[in-house]
Design a protein around this motif. Structure first.
Motif, PDB file in Angstrom:
ATOM      1  N   PRO A 275      28.410  11.135 -72.168  1.00  0.00           N
ATOM      2  CA  PRO A 275      27.169  11.134 -72.707  1.00  0.00           C
ATOM      3  C   PRO A 275      26.325  10.695 -71.309  1.00  0.00           C
ATOM      4  O   PRO A 275      26.692   9.725 -70.819  1.00  0.00           O
ATOM      5  CB  PRO A 275      26.973  10.176 -73.839  1.00  0.00           C
ATOM      6  N   VAL A 276      25.419  11.528 -71.147  1.00  0.00           N
ATOM      7  CA  VAL A 276      24.500  11.105 -70.345  1.00  0.00           C
ATOM      8  C   VAL A 276      23.336   9.970 -70.527  1.00  0.00           C
ATOM      9  O   VAL A 276      23.148  10.017 -71.766  1.00  0.00           O
ATOM     10  CB  VAL A 276      23.538  12.243 -69.769  1.00  0.00           C
ATOM     11  N   ARG A 277      23.177   9.100 -69.802  1.00  0.00           N
ATOM     12  CA  ARG A 277      22.246   8.048 -70.110  1.00  0.00           C
ATOM     13  C   ARG A 277      21.053   8.333 -69.613  1.00  0.00           C
ATOM     14  O   ARG A 277      20.986   8.791 -68.292  1.00  0.00           O
ATOM     15  CB  ARG A 277      22.922   6.781 -69.608  1.00  0.00           C
ATOM     16  N   ASP A 278      19.782   8.086 -70.016  1.00  0.00           N
ATOM     17  CA  ASP A 278      18.454   8.332 -69.567  1.00  0.00           C
ATOM     18  C   ASP A 278      17.420   7.170 -70.069  1.00  0.00           C
ATOM     19  O   ASP A 278      16.409   7.415 -69.764  1.00  0.00           O
ATOM     20  CB  ASP A 278      18.031   9.453 -69.683  1.00  0.00           C
ATOM     21  N   ASP A 279      17.989   6.148 -70.852  1.00  0.00           N
ATOM     22  CA  ASP A 279      16.856   5.175 -71.502  1.00  0.00           C
ATOM     23  C   ASP A 279      17.174   3.837 -71.329  1.00  0.00           C
ATOM     24  O   ASP A 279      18.431   3.594 -71.863  1.00  0.00           O
ATOM     25  CB  ASP A 279      16.539   5.794 -73.025  1.00  0.00           C
ATOM     26  N   LEU A 280      16.545   3.034 -70.770  1.00  0.00           N
ATOM     27  CA  LEU A 280      16.750   1.578 -70.840  1.00  0.00           C
ATOM     28  C   LEU A 280      16.630   1.084 -72.364  1.00  0.00           C
ATOM     29  O   LEU A 280      17.143  -0.060 -72.626  1.00  0.00           O
ATOM     30  CB  LEU A 280      15.615   1.028 -69.814  1.00  0.00           C
ATOM     31  N   TRP A 281      15.883   1.850 -72.938  1.00  0.00           N
ATOM     32  CA  TRP A 281      15.764   1.056 -74.431  1.00  0.00           C
ATOM     33  C   TRP A 281      16.601   1.637 -75.520  1.00  0.00           C
ATOM     34  O   TRP A 281      16.072   1.651 -76.791  1.00  0.00           O
ATOM     35  CB  TRP A 281      14.178   1.068 -74.571  1.00  0.00           C
ATOM     36  N   ASP A 282      17.634   2.595 -75.154  1.00  0.00           N
ATOM     37  CA  ASP A 282      18.500   3.436 -76.226  1.00  0.00           C
ATOM     38  C   ASP A 282      19.347   2.267 -76.647  1.00  0.00           C
ATOM     39  O   ASP A 282      20.086   1.881 -76.044  1.00  0.00           O
ATOM     40  CB  ASP A 282      19.153   4.222 -75.445  1.00  0.00           C
ATOM     41  N   GLU A 283      19.018   1.787 -77.797  1.00  0.00           N
ATOM     42  CA  GLU A 283      19.851   0.427 -78.679  1.00  0.00           C
ATOM     43  C   GLU A 283      21.274   0.951 -78.637  1.00  0.00           C
ATOM     44  O   GLU A 283      22.023   0.178 -78.481  1.00  0.00           O
ATOM     45  CB  GLU A 283      19.282   0.284 -79.876  1.00  0.00           C
ATOM     46  N   GLU A 284      21.573   2.157 -78.964  1.00  0.00           N
ATOM     47  CA  GLU A 284      22.821   2.508 -79.414  1.00  0.00           C
ATOM     48  C   GLU A 284      23.783   2.650 -78.142  1.00  0.00           C
ATOM     49  O   GLU A 284      24.818   2.015 -78.022  1.00  0.00           O
ATOM     50  CB  GLU A 284      22.797   3.970 -79.856  1.00  0.00           C
ATOM     51  N   ALA A 285      23.205   3.275 -77.034  1.00  0.00           N
ATOM     52  CA  ALA A 285      23.975   3.365 -75.804  1.00  0.00           C
ATOM     53  C   ALA A 285      23.867   1.824 -75.236  1.00  0.00           C
ATOM     54  O   ALA A 285      25.001   1.522 -74.678  1.00  0.00           O
ATOM     55  CB  ALA A 285      23.045   4.211 -74.709  1.00  0.00           C
ATOM     56  N   GLU A 286      22.967   1.150 -75.361  1.00  0.00           N
ATOM     57  CA  GLU A 286      22.951  -0.404 -74.722  1.00  0.00           C
ATOM     58  C   GLU A 286      24.176  -1.137 -75.509  1.00  0.00           C
ATOM     59  O   GLU A 286      24.515  -2.111 -74.773  1.00  0.00           O
ATOM     60  CB  GLU A 286      21.669  -0.964 -74.698  1.00  0.00           C
ATOM     61  N   ALA A 287      24.330  -0.860 -76.765  1.00  0.00           N
ATOM     62  CA  ALA A 287      25.268  -1.400 -77.396  1.00  0.00           C
ATOM     63  C   ALA A 287      26.676  -1.233 -77.036  1.00  0.00           C
ATOM     64  O   ALA A 287      27.750  -2.095 -76.942  1.00  0.00           O
ATOM     65  CB  ALA A 287      25.025  -1.283 -78.804  1.00  0.00           C
ATOM     66  N   ALA A 288      26.816   0.231 -76.539  1.00  0.00           N
ATOM     67  CA  ALA A 288      27.982   0.272 -76.343  1.00  0.00           C
ATOM     68  C   ALA A 288      28.455   0.029 -74.927  1.00  0.00           C
ATOM     69  O   ALA A 288      29.588  -0.350 -74.442  1.00  0.00           O
ATOM     70  CB  ALA A 288      28.320   2.270 -76.297  1.00  0.00           C
ATOM     71  N   MET A 289      27.485   0.195 -73.692  1.00  0.00           N
ATOM     72  CA  MET A 289      27.393  -0.501 -72.589  1.00  0.00           C
ATOM     73  C   MET A 289      26.347  -0.921 -72.028  1.00  0.00           C
ATOM     74  O   MET A 289      25.532  -0.057 -71.704  1.00  0.00           O
ATOM     75  CB  MET A 289      28.522   0.468 -71.473  1.00  0.00           C
ATOM     76  N   GLY A 290      26.050  -2.151 -71.871  1.00  0.00           N
ATOM     77  CA  GLY A 290      24.542  -2.635 -71.481  1.00  0.00           C
ATOM     78  C   GLY A 290      24.482  -2.060 -70.202  1.00  0.00           C
ATOM     79  O   GLY A 290      25.401  -1.828 -69.333  1.00  0.00           O
ATOM     80  N   HIS A 291      23.164  -2.096 -69.862  1.00  0.00           N
ATOM     81  CA  HIS A 291      22.864  -1.664 -68.254  1.00  0.00           C
ATOM     82  C   HIS A 291      23.586  -2.531 -67.306  1.00  0.00           C
ATOM     83  O   HIS A 291      23.878  -1.999 -66.171  1.00  0.00           O
ATOM     84  CB  HIS A 291      21.301  -1.489 -67.929  1.00  0.00           C
ATOM     85  N   ILE A 292      23.508  -4.107 -67.430  1.00  0.00           N
ATOM     86  CA  ILE A 292      24.233  -4.778 -66.490  1.00  0.00           C
ATOM     87  C   ILE A 292      25.543  -4.357 -66.344  1.00  0.00           C
ATOM     88  O   ILE A 292      26.162  -4.396 -65.190  1.00  0.00           O
ATOM     89  CB  ILE A 292      23.886  -6.143 -66.618  1.00  0.00           C
ATOM     90  N   GLU A 293      26.045  -4.196 -67.600  1.00  0.00           N
ATOM     91  CA  GLU A 293      27.596  -3.861 -67.659  1.00  0.00           C
ATOM     92  C   GLU A 293      27.895  -2.564 -66.779  1.00  0.00           C
ATOM     93  O   GLU A 293      28.675  -2.372 -65.848  1.00  0.00           O
ATOM     94  CB  GLU A 293      27.918  -3.660 -69.119  1.00  0.00           C
ATOM     95  N   LEU A 294      26.901  -1.868 -67.066  1.00  0.00           N
ATOM     96  CA  LEU A 294      27.106  -0.274 -66.308  1.00  0.00           C
ATOM     97  C   LEU A 294      26.909  -0.584 -64.967  1.00  0.00           C
ATOM     98  O   LEU A 294      27.669   0.147 -64.187  1.00  0.00           O
ATOM     99  CB  LEU A 294      26.034   0.664 -66.920  1.00  0.00           C
ATOM    100  N   ALA A 295      25.993  -1.420 -64.347  1.00  0.00           N
ATOM    101  CA  ALA A 295      25.949  -1.668 -62.845  1.00  0.00           C
ATOM    102  C   ALA A 295      27.084  -2.425 -62.359  1.00  0.00           C
ATOM    103  O   ALA A 295      27.522  -2.017 -61.117  1.00  0.00           O
ATOM    104  CB  ALA A 295      24.594  -2.326 -62.792  1.00  0.00           C
ATOM    105  N   ARG A 296      27.756  -2.944 -62.988  1.00  0.00           N
ATOM    106  CA  ARG A 296      28.911  -3.907 -62.593  1.00  0.00           C
ATOM    107  C   ARG A 296      30.025  -2.816 -62.522  1.00  0.00           C
ATOM    108  O   ARG A 296      30.982  -2.763 -62.043  1.00  0.00           O
ATOM    109  CB  ARG A 296      29.533  -4.828 -63.458  1.00  0.00           C
ATOM    110  N   TRP A 297      30.019  -1.895 -63.680  1.00  0.00           N
ATOM    111  CA  TRP A 297      31.210  -0.834 -63.878  1.00  0.00           C
ATOM    112  C   TRP A 297      31.082   0.126 -62.346  1.00  0.00           C
ATOM    113  O   TRP A 297      32.401   0.667 -61.970  1.00  0.00           O
ATOM    114  CB  TRP A 297      30.667   0.007 -64.898  1.00  0.00           C
TER     115      TRP A 297
END
Ligand code: CTP
Length: 411
Positions: free
Chosen positions: A59-81
């Motif tokens: 799934p494509v990410r496009d929103d900093l405030w998308d609660e569902e996507a953030e719950a699956a992998m938060g933006h800091i986690e994604l930056a580390r990934w």
């Protein structure tokens, strides 16, 4: 090279070149990389999340405030990934955001939060690219250690012609592969010369050669990225110093000769990319030459400058010596002869009579010629060409070491 196990975060911003990004995603997936696409709002005007989800398999990410996507992998986690972040195309606006360290949306926040290398592929109208503001941001991004790839020159979607096209997905893929390639010059010292030299006629005039310094700076940056300790002896050019490179500024061929010989003893490789002026005015006056004192015809005597690269090749304890040549006719023939005449281990030649090649261009094609072979490298950005050349030069260095080892065992 296989990219299995590598996590690539592909940020797409709002430029027409966004339509090419599914090809890049396909190439990365075929090499077994994991690709997470992040779109900006502008990007969604040019390409749909559905297309990118289909090719990336995520799934494509496009929103900093998308609660569902953030719950699956938060933006800091994604930056580390991410093992590598690629922003392609990067608009002028996004580059400005990145240069200022702003974080108004998900992609800019990720770029700020990641410790992974970031590759930026600019794409915009040629006038926007040339604007002083964008060029300032290019400088800042290069200084921050972001790897800028392109833009390429050519016809633009808006009808203009010039620099601003995103480099082709195949070239970007090659750059990405090289980011993961082994640090082939780890622990070695490399001295690079770049740019033109200026030979003074009087305090306000000089003669010079045409050279932007772009290819030499790209070689220095690629050698540093490959793990070398790099010194760049540069004639006058307006380019920002490549990250991690020690830059020594010089003016004339004699200055360049002196700066090179003061440092050459410690070097494993010498790469001469500079367009050194072969001659200098025999007399340079301390005062400005007045037109009335000359009359209607001005004749000048010149004397020969030292050949820097040939003098390095003659040293008893010489490094591996690589030259560059720009030719306009009988390109390969002249280059082969020049390699032998100057005693070089290898020479990189380009045909500057071809449009879009050499001098001030951002792209180049070249042939590497060494004692045992020749290799043609296709038209691509000067940065990716430099990375390819560095890999082959490292192979030539290793082969020379192996040869020297065999010789010393035989004696
Ligand atoms: N070079 C150098 N010192 C010089 C001239 C050239 O170190 N005085 C190096 C360049 O940096 C480059 C290589 O020699 O690596 C070839 O440069 P080129 O100008 O093509 O060589 P020339 O001998 O000047 O040949 P030409 O007659 O084609 O100008």
């Amino acid at each position: 090279m296989d990219l299995s196990g590598k996590n690539i975060l592909l940020g797409i911003t709002g430029g027409i070149a966004a339509y090419k990004t599914p090809i890049l995603v396909r190439l990365l997936r075929q090499a077994d990389a994991e690709v997470q696409v992040v779109l900006t709002r502008g990007a969604r005007e040019f390409i749909t999340p559905t297309t990118l989800q289909a090719v990336s398999g995520r799934p494509v990410r496009d929103d900093l405030w998308d609660e569902e996507a953030e719950a699956a992998m938060g933006h800091i986690e994604l930056a580390r990934w991410a093992d590598l972040v690629v922003v392609a195309p990067a608009t002028a606006h996004f580059m400005a955001t990145l240069a200022q360290g702003l974080a108004p949306d998900l992609l800019s926040t990720l770029c700020l939060a990641t410790e992974a290398q970031t590759v930026v592929a600019p794409a915009m109208n040629q006038a926007m690219w040339r604007s002083p503001a964008t060029q300032r941001n290019v400088d800042i991004l290069a200084r921050d250690g972001r790897l800028l790839v392109g833009p390429a020159e050519g016809e633009q979607a808006c009808g203009d012609t010039g620099p601003g096209r995103m480099v082709e997905p195949e070239d970007l893929f090659e750059v990405i592969r090289q980011c993961f390639a082994a640090r082939c010059l780890d622990g070695l010292s490399v001295l690079v010369t770049a740019g033109p030299t200026e030979e003074a006629i009087d305090p306000v005039r000089h003669i010079t050669n045409r050279s932007s310094g772009k290819q030499g700076y790209a070689m220095a940056a690629a050698a540093a990225a490959a793990g070398a300790e790099v010194t760049l002896v540069s004639g006058p050019c307006i380019l920002p110093p490549p990250p991690g490179v020690d830059v020594i500024g010089v003016t004339s061929a004699q200055d360049m000769y002196d700066a090179v010989h003061a440092r050459i003893a410690a070097q494993d490789l010498f790469i001469g990319v500079a367009a050194v002026a072969d001659f200098r005015p025999a007399q340079s006056t301390g005062q400005k030459i007045k037109k009335e004192s000359v009359g209607t015809r001005f004749e000048m005597a010149f004397e020969e400058n030292p050949d820097i690269i040939a003098s390095v090749a003659l040293l008893p304890e010489r490094p591996l010596v690589i030259g560059f040549a720009a030719e306009t006719q009988k390109v390969l023939e002249h280059a082969r002869e020049k390699r032998r005449r100057k005693g070089l281990d290898a020479i990189v030649v380009n045909d500057v009579s071809r449009q879009g090649i050499g001098f001030n261009s951002d792209s180049n094609a070249a042939t590497l010629i060494w004692a045992d072979g020749e290799l043609a490298l296709p038209y691509q950005s000067k940065q990716s060409l430099a990375q390819g050349l560095i890999r082959h030069i490292a192979d030539i260095f290793t082969a020379r070491l192996a040869g020297a080892g065999q010789e010393s065992r035989a004696s």
